[in-house]
Scaffold this motif. Sequence first.
Motif, mmCIF file in Angstrom:
data_model
loop_
_atom_site.group_PDB
_atom_site.id
_atom_site.type_symbol
_atom_site.label_atom_id
_atom_site.label_comp_id
_atom_site.label_asym_id
_atom_site.label_seq_id
_atom_site.Cartn_x
_atom_site.Cartn_y
_atom_site.Cartn_z
ATOM 1 N N UNK A 94 -0.100 -2.206 -56.345
ATOM 2 C CA UNK A 94 -0.199 -0.793 -56.006
ATOM 3 C C UNK A 94 -1.225 -0.549 -54.908
ATOM 4 N N UNK A 95 -0.885 0.338 -54.024
ATOM 5 C CA UNK A 95 -1.797 0.820 -52.991
ATOM 6 C C UNK A 95 -2.567 2.014 -53.545
ATOM 7 N N UNK A 96 -3.855 2.067 -53.252
ATOM 8 C CA UNK A 96 -4.706 3.158 -53.732
ATOM 9 C C UNK A 96 -5.571 3.682 -52.611
ATOM 10 N N UNK A 97 -5.724 4.998 -52.576
ATOM 11 C CA UNK A 97 -6.655 5.655 -51.652
ATOM 12 C C UNK A 97 -7.631 6.451 -52.497
ATOM 13 N N UNK A 98 -8.911 6.146 -52.379
ATOM 14 C CA UNK A 98 -9.919 6.782 -53.219
ATOM 15 C C UNK A 98 -10.924 7.523 -52.352
ATOM 16 N N UNK A 99 -10.986 8.842 -52.552
ATOM 17 C CA UNK A 99 -11.950 9.652 -51.836
ATOM 18 C C UNK A 99 -13.018 10.158 -52.781
ATOM 19 N N UNK A 100 -13.902 10.987 -52.271
ATOM 20 C CA UNK A 100 -14.987 11.502 -53.113
ATOM 21 C C UNK A 100 -14.477 12.515 -54.125
ATOM 22 N N UNK A 101 -13.376 13.182 -53.786
ATOM 23 C CA UNK A 101 -12.870 14.219 -54.684
ATOM 24 C C UNK A 101 -11.431 14.008 -55.110
ATOM 25 N N UNK A 102 -10.768 13.026 -54.557
ATOM 26 C CA UNK A 102 -9.358 12.836 -54.888
ATOM 27 C C UNK A 102 -8.966 11.385 -54.712
ATOM 28 N N UNK A 103 -7.910 11.010 -55.405
ATOM 29 C CA UNK A 103 -7.386 9.660 -55.292
ATOM 30 C C UNK A 103 -5.876 9.689 -55.380
ATOM 31 N N UNK A 104 -5.270 8.704 -54.743
ATOM 32 C CA UNK A 104 -3.814 8.679 -54.697
ATOM 33 C C UNK A 104 -3.315 7.249 -54.928
ATOM 34 N N UNK A 105 -2.093 7.187 -55.441
ATOM 35 C CA UNK A 105 -1.449 5.900 -55.731
ATOM 36 C C UNK A 105 -0.066 5.842 -55.115
ATOM 37 N N UNK A 106 0.323 4.660 -54.693
ATOM 38 C CA UNK A 106 1.703 4.421 -54.340
ATOM 39 C C UNK A 106 2.497 4.082 -55.587
ATOM 40 N N UNK A 107 3.785 3.843 -55.396
ATOM 41 C CA UNK A 107 4.650 3.560 -56.534
ATOM 42 C C UNK A 107 4.683 2.086 -56.900
ATOM 43 N N UNK A 108 4.187 1.265 -56.013
ATOM 44 C CA UNK A 108 4.095 -0.150 -56.325
ATOM 45 C C UNK A 108 5.200 -0.991 -55.734
ATOM 46 N N UNK A 109 4.903 -2.276 -55.572
ATOM 47 C CA UNK A 109 5.885 -3.240 -55.106
ATOM 48 C C UNK A 109 5.738 -4.511 -55.928
ATOM 49 N N UNK A 110 6.863 -5.071 -56.323
ATOM 50 C CA UNK A 110 6.854 -6.225 -57.222
ATOM 51 C C UNK A 110 6.610 -7.516 -56.443
ATOM 52 N N UNK A 111 5.693 -8.310 -56.942
ATOM 53 C CA UNK A 111 5.462 -9.655 -56.421
ATOM 54 C C UNK A 111 5.697 -10.637 -57.570
#
Length: 115
Positions: A94-111
């Motif tokens: 999963x890809x993640x973006x983490x800020x000071x007030x918010x965070x976001x996730x992608x849906x993921x990719x299988x390895x």
Amino acid sequence: QVQLVESGGGLVQAGGSLRLSCSASNIFFSFYVMGWYRQPPGQERELVATITRDSITNYQDTVKGRFTISRDGTKNTMSLQMNSLKPEDTAVYYCNAEGTKSGYWGRGTQVTVSS
């Protein structure tokens, strides 16, 4: 609406390589610490690697020396180069973006790494 889209997953034999990419949209990319997480089958999600806006990196011990995280602020993308893959690297990444007030996730990719 913020979107994180992963790509590059797949099936590879042990010892092989894969490169994952994360494309971010509708986000002030440089404001966020970007990261890769993974969730192996039947286990909890775990940190793989993170990278700050100044490209300071942090890795899980089990991937040090094998995986390399990078980001490109001009393209709003992040990558994970994975070498010397092992069966225990099998997971949804999963890809993640983490800020000071918010965070976001992608849906993921299988390895999947076969032995």
